[in-house]
Scaffold this motif. Structure first.
Motif, PDB file in Angstrom:
ATOM      1  N   ARG A 223      32.277  42.762   6.667  1.00 39.87           N
ATOM      2  CA  ARG A 223      31.973  42.032   7.970  1.00 39.87           C
ATOM      3  C   ARG A 223      32.618  43.057   9.068  1.00 39.87           C
ATOM      4  O   ARG A 223      33.813  43.460   9.001  1.00 39.87           O
ATOM      5  N   GLU A 225      33.090  43.463  13.265  1.00 36.65           N
ATOM      6  CA  GLU A 225      33.073  43.072  14.536  1.00 36.65           C
ATOM      7  C   GLU A 225      33.626  44.243  15.495  1.00 36.65           C
ATOM      8  O   GLU A 225      34.127  45.182  15.114  1.00 36.65           O
ATOM      9  N   GLU A 232      34.718  40.501   2.420  1.00 36.03           N
ATOM     10  CA  GLU A 232      34.542  39.208   1.615  1.00 36.03           C
ATOM     11  C   GLU A 232      34.762  39.650   0.057  1.00 36.03           C
ATOM     12  O   GLU A 232      34.097  40.428  -0.313  1.00 36.03           O
TER      13      GLU A 232
END
Ligand SMILES: Cc1cc2nc3c(=O)[nH]c(=O)nc-3n(C[C@H](O)[C@H](O)[C@H](O)COP(=O)(O)OP(=O)(O)OC[C@H]3O[C@@H](n4cnc5c(N)ncnc54)[C@H](O)[C@@H]3O)c2cc1C
Length: 431
Positions: A223, A225, A232
């Motif tokens: 992930r 950002e 994960e």
């Protein structure tokens, strides 16, 4: 910064080592119970690549039908595998070969210096042995080897070009008959035990070294950002998938050094790595007759098969198989496995007759990624918090330490030691 490294092969552990040396906190996630279980496990031990070892150039993939160019090709007539071979063929010419090697050379030098530094600082012993002898079968192969010899001279790599008689005089266990063209001896070239080195490095980093190892855990997704990066983790047990929340490790950046799994992990971010998978084989055979074992590591230059002594065994590695994209992840057919292993057995019998008990050999096969332009995929890709250290082909052993240094410098935000054109040529998203 907090950096998550995916993969506990030489590339991942070297990355953790360089990141830690640059002052970062690191977590390595490895799906196996311990490190060095992927391609790193099957290595033939050659520490640093010379122009004779790289996965491009005049001899590589020249004739794939019988593995004479180092690889058995079953690419079909179209598709990505065929395009990959065509692209590699553009590096058959001596000028293109020399230009590409010149871009790789600074990485080799950086890797050599990083390895020397680690050895001196930590007094590491990982079964290093000096001496490599590359043998060339025919006069045709000898002619194709000349551009590599020219590069050895140009970059002042110490070596001796030998006639067949000189090879036999140097290494008595090589048969003079059938006749062969000659060889190249590197007395300072080294072989060593790469998995042992990786385990020693892990131990150093693990014991108060400030690196956390999460082994037995598989990263299922990354992930990214603007302010954070995370991975994960796949559930430990299938039943956990229903009962538990997804486990996540967060940091500031993620380095993907997951070997053959690297392209799949970075694909969701639009990064298409210029890498193609190649199956490779190893036979670990007991020594048959001690007096027949070569004293130095032997490499069949054009077929790219290495015969290395490792304790009471001989490790014979090579036998690359290149398949169409849709077959690349499937198990090899029995016939292809036999063909690849036959190449290894043949090299062992030709160059070290009587040394190995091939009939009692343990076979291993693994996957390595090759790039069509001959260079690994190293650096930032697709997102400011995403980095890749992969695709070192048959030369990932010590190169990974140099690549790891580049990544550590990029994450730290300092100008890399490598020349700009090498850094640009290594970019994972170069297409
Ligand atoms: C037969 C053979 C001979 C070779 N000989 C030499 C040689 O003489 N000299 C040389 O320099 N190089 C050699 N090489 C190449 C060298 O071994 C490789 O370049 C190098 O080991 C690649 O290391 P890596 O860390 O990139 O990949 P790997 O060793 O494959 O490591 C990747 C790791 O990532 C883990 N992983 C993957 N996906 C995930 C996930 N989702 N979550 C968590 N973990 C994950 C895997 O379990 C694996 O441990 C050889 C390779 C082979 C196969």
């Amino acid at each position: 910064m907090d950096v998550i490294v995916i993969g506990g092969g030489i590339a991942g552990v070297a990355t953790a080592y360089q990141l830690r040396a640059a002052g970062h906190r690191v977590c390595v996630v490895e799906r196996h119970a311990t490190v060095a279980q992927g391609a790193t496990y099957g290595h033939s031990g050659i520490v640093l690549p010379t122009p004779l070892d790289v996965w491009f150039g005049p001899t590589f993939l020249r004739d794939g039908r019988h593995g004479a160019g180092g690889v058995i090709c079953r690419t079909g007539f179209g598709g990505p595998a065929r395009a990959f071979v065509k692209r590699l063929r553009t590096l058959h010419g001596s000028e293109a070969f020399a230009a590409r090697y010149a871009q790789l050379r600074p990485l080799i030098e950086a890797a050599e210096s990083a390895l020397g530094d680690a050895e001196n600082r930590f007094q590491l012993e990982y079964e290093q042995r000096k001496g490599l002898l590359y043998l060339v079968r025919s006069t045709g192969e000898w002619a194709l080897t000349q551009p590599a010899l020219e590069l050895l001279r140009r970059f002042e790599v110490p070596h001796y070009a030998l006639s067949a008689a000189e090879c036999v005089a140097f290494e008595h266990n090589i048969p003079a008959d059938p006749p062969f063209a000659g060889g190249v001896h590197f007395d300072s070239g080294r072989v060593a035990n790469c998995p042992l080195f990786v385990k020693q490095l892990k131990q150093l980093l693990d014991n108060n070294g400030g690196v956390q190892f999460q082994t037995g855990r598989e990263v299922s997704a990354i992930r990214l950002e603007s302010g954070r990066a995370a991975v994960e983790l796949a559930p430990r047990l299938p039943e956990d998938a229903r009962t538990r929340d997804v486990e996540v490790i967060s940091g500031d950046a993620v380095v993907v050094a997951a070997g053959a799994q690297t392209p799949r992990l970075v694909a969701p971010f639009g990064v298409k790595l210029p890498l193609y998978p190649l199956r490779v084989h190893t036979l670990n055979a007991p020594v048959a007759h001690e007096e027949c074992v070569p004293h130095t590591t032997i490499v069949d230059t054009a077929r790219r098969v290495a015969v290395t002594r490792m304790n009471h065994r001989l490790r014979i590695s090579g036998g690359g198989v290149l398949l169409r994209a849709r077959q690349a992840d499937e198990p090899l057919t029995e016939a292809l496995t036999e063909q690849a292993q036959a190449l290894l057995g043949e090299a062992s019998r030709d160059w070290a007759p009587g040394a190995a008990r091939i009939s009692a050999a343990l076979a291993w096969e693994g996957m390595k990624l090759l790039s069509a332009d001959g260079l690994p995929a190293v650096g930032n890709a697709g997102h400011p918090r995403l980095f890749v250290n992969a695709g070192h082909g048959p030369a990932g052993w010590a190169l990974a330490l140099g690549s790891a240094q580049l990544i550590a410098q990029q994450i730290t935000g300092i100008k890399p030691d490598l020349p700009d054109d090498t850094v640009a040529a290594l970019r994972p998203d170069r297409g």
